[in-house]
Design a protein around this motif. Structure first.
Motif, short mmCIF file in Angstrom:
data_model
loop_
_atom_site.label_atom_id
_atom_site.label_comp_id
_atom_site.label_asym_id
_atom_site.label_seq_id
_atom_site.Cartn_x
_atom_site.Cartn_y
_atom_site.Cartn_z
N PHE A 98 33.18 63.73 -74.27
CA PHE A 98 33.21 64.65 -75.41
C PHE A 98 31.90 65.41 -75.52
O PHE A 98 31.89 66.62 -75.81
N ASN A 99 30.79 64.73 -75.28
CA ASN A 99 29.50 65.42 -75.34
C ASN A 99 29.43 66.56 -74.32
O ASN A 99 28.92 67.64 -74.61
N ARG A 100 29.96 66.31 -73.11
CA ARG A 100 29.98 67.37 -72.10
C ARG A 100 30.83 68.54 -72.57
O ARG A 100 30.46 69.71 -72.38
N MET A 101 31.99 68.23 -73.16
CA MET A 101 32.86 69.31 -73.64
C MET A 101 32.15 70.16 -74.68
O MET A 101 32.21 71.40 -74.65
N TYR A 102 31.48 69.51 -75.62
CA TYR A 102 30.80 70.26 -76.68
C TYR A 102 29.63 71.06 -76.13
O TYR A 102 29.35 72.17 -76.58
N GLN A 103 28.92 70.50 -75.15
CA GLN A 103 27.82 71.23 -74.52
C GLN A 103 28.33 72.47 -73.80
O GLN A 103 27.61 73.47 -73.66
N GLU A 104 29.58 72.41 -73.33
CA GLU A 104 30.20 73.55 -72.66
C GLU A 104 30.76 74.56 -73.67
O GLU A 104 31.34 75.58 -73.29
N GLY A 105 30.62 74.26 -74.97
CA GLY A 105 31.08 75.18 -75.99
C GLY A 105 32.49 74.94 -76.48
O GLY A 105 33.06 75.76 -77.22
N HIS A 106 33.08 73.78 -76.10
CA HIS A 106 34.46 73.50 -76.51
C HIS A 106 34.52 73.17 -77.99
O HIS A 106 33.66 72.48 -78.53
#
Length: 224
Positions: A76-84
């Motif tokens: 989830f952290n990766r997704m949010y860092q990608e702007g998701h």
């Protein structure tokens, strides 16, 4: 007396079906397990994360389970860092704005952690709409009634003037355990039949249908 509507987030207001399944699959790969299919993952949504992951893969020892949980969070952290950002279901924002305008007290009760709640409250307008928010990090998770007891205390409400709106059997069971009206929605993670089996008084097929039910509850509450 002004009624209180307590909303779940994932599967009720926010469409997080794809992102939750993706995170579960990535976490499973990280510990060498096959990717779980969506039907397995949807069953555990709403529970606190540690409990949910233990239910999803019940044979894991404590260190491996901790790695599984960490992998889910990392995804989830990766997704949010990608702007998701998970989208709201169509009609969700209009409904909660209308309820607020009509004098309802609004609160959140979710299996997300406090960081996830903060991300949602940062959505435009949300912080002004909800009087309180409650999550599994605050104490026992669903279906324990603790979050609903906390919401009623924070909003100066009682079971007779409160209802819970969610999309899973866990939400419905929490509402029943707290003595509040259990309402389901049909567009989230659990089926209509699963929510009805758990004791949902009504499962709405649309936000328009949900609004009709809420209006009826408000009329009864204000007349009491």
């Amino acid at each position: 007396m002004r009624p209180l509507a307590v909303f779940d987030i994932d599967g009720t207001l926010v469409d997080s079906r794809a992102s939750i399944h993706r995170a579960a699959c990535e976490a499973a790969r990280d510990i060498g397990l096959p990717e779980p299919d969506y039907d397995r993952v949807r069953q555990i949504v709403g529970l606190s994360l540690e409990h949910a992951m233990a239910v999803l893969e019940p044979g894991l020892d404590a260190p491996t389970l901790a790695h599984f949980v960490a992998g889910f969070r990392a995804s989830f952290n990766r997704m949010y860092q990608e702007g998701h950002e998970e989208p709201l279901y169509p009609g969700a924002m209009e409904t909660i704005r209308r309820l607020h305008r009509d004098g309802w007290r609004l609160a959140l009760a979710t299996g997300q952690n406090r960081r996830g709640v903060a991300r949602n409250l940062a959505r435009e307008g949300w912080a002004d709409l909800f009087l309180s928010s409650h999550c599994a990090e605050d104490g026992p998770g669903k279906p324990d009634p603790a979050m609903l007891h906390a919401a009623m205390a924070a909003c100066d409400a009682c079971p007779a003037t409160t209802l819970m709106i969610g999309d899973t059997a866990h939400d419905i069971q929490m509402a029943i355990n707290a003595g509040v009206l259990p309402l389901g929605v049909a567009w989230g993670f659990h089926t209509i039949e699963e929510q009805q089996a758990a004791g949902a008084r009504h499962v709405a097929r649309s936000f328009a249908e949900l609004t009709v039910v809420l209006d009826g509850f408000a009329d009864l509450t204000r007349a009491a």
